[in-house]
Write a protein that holds these residues in place. Structure first.
Motif, PDB file in Angstrom:
ATOM      1  N   LYS A   1       0.856  -1.184   0.000  1.00  0.00           N
ATOM      2  CA  LYS A   1       0.000   0.000   0.000  1.00  0.00           C
ATOM      3  C   LYS A   1       0.894   1.237   0.000  1.00  0.00           C
ATOM      4  O   LYS A   1       1.711   1.405   0.905  1.00  0.00           O
ATOM      5  CB  LYS A   1      -0.910   0.027   1.219  1.00  0.00           C
ATOM      6  N   ILE A   2       0.722   2.063  -1.027  1.00  0.00           N
ATOM      7  CA  ILE A   2       1.434   3.331  -1.112  1.00  0.00           C
ATOM      8  C   ILE A   2       0.586   4.355  -0.362  1.00  0.00           C
ATOM      9  O   ILE A   2      -0.595   4.525  -0.663  1.00  0.00           O
ATOM     10  CB  ILE A   2       1.617   3.784  -2.579  1.00  0.00           C
ATOM     11  N   SER A   3       1.164   5.057   0.610  1.00  0.00           N
ATOM     12  CA  SER A   3       0.400   6.037   1.377  1.00  0.00           C
ATOM     13  C   SER A   3       0.669   7.464   0.934  1.00  0.00           C
ATOM     14  O   SER A   3      -0.191   8.330   1.089  1.00  0.00           O
ATOM     15  CB  SER A   3       0.675   5.880   2.877  1.00  0.00           C
ATOM     16  N   GLU A   4       1.852   7.729   0.367  1.00  0.00           N
ATOM     17  CA  GLU A   4       2.167   9.095  -0.064  1.00  0.00           C
ATOM     18  C   GLU A   4       3.352   9.082  -1.019  1.00  0.00           C
ATOM     19  O   GLU A   4       4.296   8.319  -0.830  1.00  0.00           O
ATOM     20  CB  GLU A   4       2.499   9.964   1.154  1.00  0.00           C
ATOM     21  N   THR A   5       3.263   9.931  -2.018  1.00  0.00           N
ATOM     22  CA  THR A   5       4.375  10.139  -2.943  1.00  0.00           C
ATOM     23  C   THR A   5       4.638  11.638  -3.025  1.00  0.00           C
ATOM     24  O   THR A   5       3.698  12.416  -3.217  1.00  0.00           O
ATOM     25  CB  THR A   5       4.044   9.586  -4.343  1.00  0.00           C
ATOM     26  N   THR A   6       5.894  12.028  -2.848  1.00  0.00           N
ATOM     27  CA  THR A   6       6.279  13.428  -2.936  1.00  0.00           C
ATOM     28  C   THR A   6       7.290  13.567  -4.065  1.00  0.00           C
ATOM     29  O   THR A   6       8.311  12.872  -4.068  1.00  0.00           O
ATOM     30  CB  THR A   6       6.913  13.905  -1.613  1.00  0.00           C
ATOM     31  N   ALA A   7       6.988  14.463  -5.009  1.00  0.00           N
ATOM     32  CA  ALA A   7       7.827  14.646  -6.197  1.00  0.00           C
ATOM     33  C   ALA A   7       7.973  13.285  -6.890  1.00  0.00           C
ATOM     34  O   ALA A   7       7.058  12.485  -6.868  1.00  0.00           O
ATOM     35  CB  ALA A   7       9.157  15.292  -5.850  1.00  0.00           C
ATOM     36  N   GLY A   8       9.116  13.041  -7.527  1.00  0.00           N
ATOM     37  CA  GLY A   8       9.334  11.748  -8.161  1.00  0.00           C
ATOM     38  C   GLY A   8       8.605  11.564  -9.477  1.00  0.00           C
ATOM     39  O   GLY A   8       8.473  10.447  -9.965  1.00  0.00           O
TER      40      GLY A   8
ATOM     41  N   GLY B   1      12.644  11.976  -5.514  1.00  0.00           N
ATOM     42  CA  GLY B   1      11.291  11.676  -5.094  1.00  0.00           C
ATOM     43  C   GLY B   1      11.289  10.846  -3.835  1.00  0.00           C
ATOM     44  O   GLY B   1      12.295  10.217  -3.483  1.00  0.00           O
ATOM     45  N   THR B   2      10.151  10.860  -3.154  1.00  0.00           N
ATOM     46  CA  THR B   2       9.968  10.096  -1.929  1.00  0.00           C
ATOM     47  C   THR B   2       8.660   9.321  -2.026  1.00  0.00           C
ATOM     48  O   THR B   2       7.656   9.872  -2.486  1.00  0.00           O
ATOM     49  CB  THR B   2       9.905  11.049  -0.712  1.00  0.00           C
ATOM     50  N   VAL B   3       8.685   8.066  -1.611  1.00  0.00           N
ATOM     51  CA  VAL B   3       7.482   7.230  -1.609  1.00  0.00           C
ATOM     52  C   VAL B   3       7.356   6.589  -0.233  1.00  0.00           C
ATOM     53  O   VAL B   3       8.283   5.928   0.233  1.00  0.00           O
ATOM     54  CB  VAL B   3       7.549   6.134  -2.701  1.00  0.00           C
ATOM     55  N   ASN B   4       6.211   6.804   0.411  1.00  0.00           N
ATOM     56  CA  ASN B   4       5.916   6.155   1.686  1.00  0.00           C
ATOM     57  C   ASN B   4       5.017   4.961   1.407  1.00  0.00           C
ATOM     58  O   ASN B   4       4.034   5.088   0.674  1.00  0.00           O
ATOM     59  CB  ASN B   4       5.200   7.113   2.634  1.00  0.00           C
TER      60      ASN B   4
ATOM     61  N   LYS C   1       3.226 -15.695  10.942  1.00  0.00           N
ATOM     62  CA  LYS C   1       2.564 -14.479  11.392  1.00  0.00           C
ATOM     63  C   LYS C   1       2.721 -13.378  10.350  1.00  0.00           C
ATOM     64  O   LYS C   1       3.710 -13.323   9.629  1.00  0.00           O
ATOM     65  CB  LYS C   1       3.161 -14.001  12.713  1.00  0.00           C
ATOM     66  N   VAL C   2       1.725 -12.485  10.302  1.00  0.00           N
ATOM     67  CA  VAL C   2       1.772 -11.333   9.409  1.00  0.00           C
ATOM     68  C   VAL C   2       2.630 -10.249  10.049  1.00  0.00           C
ATOM     69  O   VAL C   2       2.476  -9.952  11.242  1.00  0.00           O
ATOM     70  CB  VAL C   2       0.358 -10.798   9.111  1.00  0.00           C
ATOM     71  N   HIS C   3       3.534  -9.693   9.284  1.00  0.00           N
ATOM     72  CA  HIS C   3       4.401  -8.594   9.713  1.00  0.00           C
ATOM     73  C   HIS C   3       4.249  -7.452   8.714  1.00  0.00           C
ATOM     74  O   HIS C   3       3.762  -7.659   7.601  1.00  0.00           O
ATOM     75  CB  HIS C   3       5.863  -9.043   9.755  1.00  0.00           C
ATOM     76  N   TYR C   4       4.701  -6.273   9.117  1.00  0.00           N
ATOM     77  CA  TYR C   4       4.579  -5.097   8.264  1.00  0.00           C
ATOM     78  C   TYR C   4       5.903  -4.350   8.196  1.00  0.00           C
ATOM     79  O   TYR C   4       6.567  -4.178   9.204  1.00  0.00           O
ATOM     80  CB  TYR C   4       3.489  -4.152   8.782  1.00  0.00           C
ATOM     81  N   LEU C   5       6.249  -3.936   7.007  1.00  0.00           N
ATOM     82  CA  LEU C   5       7.410  -3.088   6.775  1.00  0.00           C
ATOM     83  C   LEU C   5       6.853  -1.747   6.301  1.00  0.00           C
ATOM     84  O   LEU C   5       6.168  -1.690   5.283  1.00  0.00           O
ATOM     85  CB  LEU C   5       8.301  -3.702   5.693  1.00  0.00           C
ATOM     86  N   THR C   6       7.111  -0.714   7.067  1.00  0.00           N
ATOM     87  CA  THR C   6       6.706   0.636   6.686  1.00  0.00           C
ATOM     88  C   THR C   6       7.975   1.419   6.392  1.00  0.00           C
ATOM     89  O   THR C   6       8.914   1.387   7.191  1.00  0.00           O
ATOM     90  CB  THR C   6       5.891   1.311   7.818  1.00  0.00           C
ATOM     91  N   GLU C   7       7.986   2.083   5.252  1.00  0.00           N
ATOM     92  CA  GLU C   7       9.208   2.770   4.846  1.00  0.00           C
ATOM     93  C   GLU C   7       8.907   4.066   4.128  1.00  0.00           C
ATOM     94  O   GLU C   7       7.935   4.167   3.386  1.00  0.00           O
ATOM     95  CB  GLU C   7      10.045   1.872   3.930  1.00  0.00           C
ATOM     96  N   ARG C   8       9.757   5.023   4.353  1.00  0.00           N
ATOM     97  CA  ARG C   8       9.823   6.240   3.556  1.00  0.00           C
ATOM     98  C   ARG C   8      11.056   6.060   2.681  1.00  0.00           C
ATOM     99  O   ARG C   8      12.185   6.089   3.167  1.00  0.00           O
ATOM    100  CB  ARG C   8       9.955   7.459   4.451  1.00  0.00           C
ATOM    101  N   SER C   9      10.822   5.836   1.394  1.00  0.00           N
ATOM    102  CA  SER C   9      11.899   5.521   0.454  1.00  0.00           C
ATOM    103  C   SER C   9      12.315   6.762  -0.321  1.00  0.00           C
ATOM    104  O   SER C   9      11.469   7.558  -0.737  1.00  0.00           O
ATOM    105  CB  SER C   9      11.441   4.459  -0.552  1.00  0.00           C
TER     106      SER C   9
END
Length: 166
Positions: free
Chosen positions: A80-87, A94-97, A108-116
């Motif tokens: 799930k993409i939550s935000e894109t800045t520029a790019g 550019g930045t993609v969250n 088990k389900v795990h989550y990786l959240t990143e600001r790339s």
């Protein structure tokens, strides 16, 4: 034909979405397109693409073997993409969250959240680095609803698919 959906969550077919990038037929035109294609490459185990899409300054810290070894026990479930800045096509940075869900051998389900962070070199986008957080619960804004279609692309409701184990 839902099992041919692109793993990146675009709701497009893989062949019309990320496959041309991963196959080397085209380069992603935006930072978000590169982010989505890198995720799909992990799902499809196309690790050479993951390696090649690292920024040259970042790539020197990795090997293809290390990417494969790091990935061998991960089953990616959704992006799930939550935000894109520029790019965009005319930008150079550019930045993609995003949040990606996955399972390890523990089931088990795990989550990786990143600001790339992405940079363009010679008119081509590359992944530079990211600020990453690993959790066992989804961020509230990124949590998938039980009755929504599963992000893995199975065509089933989340509660009947990947959410059944949660």
């Amino acid at each position: 034909m839902t099992n041919n959906l692109c793993p990146c969550g675009s709701k497009e077919t893989y062949e019309n979405c990320c496959e041309p990038y991963i196959a080397g037929q085209q380069h992603p035109p935006t930072a978000e397109a590169l982010m989505r294609s890198r995720y799909s490459a992990y799902v499809k185990q196309a690790y050479q693409y993951v390696y090649d899409s690292y920024h040259p300054d970042t790539r020197k810290h990795f090997t293809l073997d290390s990417i494969e070894e790091q990935s061998e026990h991960i089953h990616w479930m959704g992006l799930k993409i939550s935000e894109t800045t520029a790019g965009k096509e005319n930008d150079n940075k550019g930045t993609v969250n995003f949040t990606a869900s996955y399972k390890l051998d523990d089931g088990k389900v795990h989550y990786l959240t990143e600001r790339s962070f992405f940079n363009k070199v010679a008119n081509r986008w590359y992944y530079l680095n990211g600020e990453t957080r690993f959790t066992s619960t989804a961020a509230k804004s990124d949590k998938q609803g039980r009755n929504e279609p599963c992000a893995c692309g199975s065509g089933k409701k989340y509660k009947k698919c990947c959410g059944a184990a949660a």
